[in-house]
Design a protein around this motif. Structure first.
Motif, short mmCIF file in Angstrom:
data_model
loop_
_atom_site.label_atom_id
_atom_site.label_comp_id
_atom_site.label_asym_id
_atom_site.label_seq_id
_atom_site.Cartn_x
_atom_site.Cartn_y
_atom_site.Cartn_z
N UNK A 20 0.69 -1.27 -0.30
CA UNK A 20 -0.19 -0.49 0.32
C UNK A 20 0.94 1.28 -0.07
N UNK A 21 1.77 1.40 1.14
CA UNK A 21 2.47 2.29 0.72
C UNK A 21 2.99 2.63 -0.63
N UNK A 22 4.04 1.38 -0.99
CA UNK A 22 4.76 1.79 -2.25
C UNK A 22 4.01 2.37 -3.44
N UNK A 23 2.85 2.12 -3.58
CA UNK A 23 2.00 1.63 -4.36
C UNK A 23 1.31 3.14 -4.60
N UNK A 24 0.78 3.63 -3.10
CA UNK A 24 0.74 5.15 -2.92
C UNK A 24 1.17 6.23 -3.15
N UNK A 25 2.59 5.78 -3.14
CA UNK A 25 3.56 6.87 -3.61
C UNK A 25 3.54 7.26 -4.95
N UNK A 26 3.72 6.39 -5.58
CA UNK A 26 4.33 5.58 -6.72
C UNK A 26 3.46 6.35 -8.11
N UNK A 28 -0.04 6.24 -6.71
CA UNK A 28 -1.78 7.18 -6.33
C UNK A 28 -2.90 5.34 -6.13
N UNK A 29 -2.40 4.52 -6.01
CA UNK A 29 -2.77 3.32 -6.11
C UNK A 29 -2.90 2.34 -4.32
N UNK A 30 -4.30 2.08 -3.84
CA UNK A 30 -4.92 2.43 -2.63
C UNK A 30 -5.17 0.35 -2.64
N UNK A 31 -4.51 -0.23 -1.13
CA UNK A 31 -4.68 -1.36 -0.97
C UNK A 31 -5.18 -2.50 -0.34
N UNK A 32 -5.18 -2.60 0.11
CA UNK A 32 -6.67 -2.87 1.50
C UNK A 32 -6.47 -4.33 1.63
N UNK A 33 -6.09 -4.28 2.84
CA UNK A 33 -5.87 -5.40 3.43
C UNK A 33 -7.15 -6.00 4.25
N UNK A 34 -7.15 -7.03 3.93
CA UNK A 34 -8.88 -7.71 4.11
C UNK A 34 -8.64 -8.78 5.07
#
Length: 105
Positions: A20-26, A28-34
Motif C-alpha cells: 500500500x505504501x509503495x503503490x500510494x506514493x508512486x 496513487x493506487x490504494x491497497x486494502x488488506x482484508x
C-alpha cells in the motif's frame, strides 16, 4: 497449525502495508488488506452441524453476500486494513497495545 496460520496472517498484513505504501506514493493506487472472520458460505454450512453454524453466527460469522458488501465498502473507502466481524476488529485494534505478560494467567 495455529503458529503457521498466525505467521501467514502476520505476513499478509505486513505485505499489504508495504505494498500500500509503495503503490500510494508512486502510483496513487490504494491497497486494502482484508482480515475476514468466518464466512458462512453454502459449502461451509453444508459441512457443519446446525449447532456449530448457530455458534458461528453468535460469534459474528456472516453469510457470503453481507461479507462481500463489507469488503467492497472497505475498498471503496480505501481503508488500509479492514477486519470483521466486530469482535475480530476489536482484537485487531488492540493488537500491540498490550505486552505478552498481560495475557498470561
Amino acid at each position: 497449525d495455529a503458529p503457521a496460520y498466525a505467521a501467514a496472517k502476520a505476513g499478509m498484513l505486513a505485505w499489504g502495508r508495504s505494498l500500500r505504501e509503495r503503490l500510494l506514493k508512486r502510483y496513487k493506487i490504494g491497497v486494502t488488506t482484508i482480515c475476514p472472520g468466518f464466512i458462512l458460505t453454502d459449502i461451509v454450512v453444508k459441512e457443519m452441524k446446525k449447532k456449530d453454524v448457530d455458534w458461528a453466527k453468535s460469534m459474528g460469522a456472516l453469510q457470503l453476500e453481507p461479507a462481500t458488501k463489507l469488503i467492497k465498502k472497505a475498498i471503496d473507502y480505501n481503508e488500509a486494513e479492514y477486519c470483521f466481524p466486530k469482535l475480530m476488529e476489536l482484537g485487531a485494534k488492540l493488537k500491540g497495545r498490550f505486552h505478552y505478560p498481560y495475557f498470561v494467567n
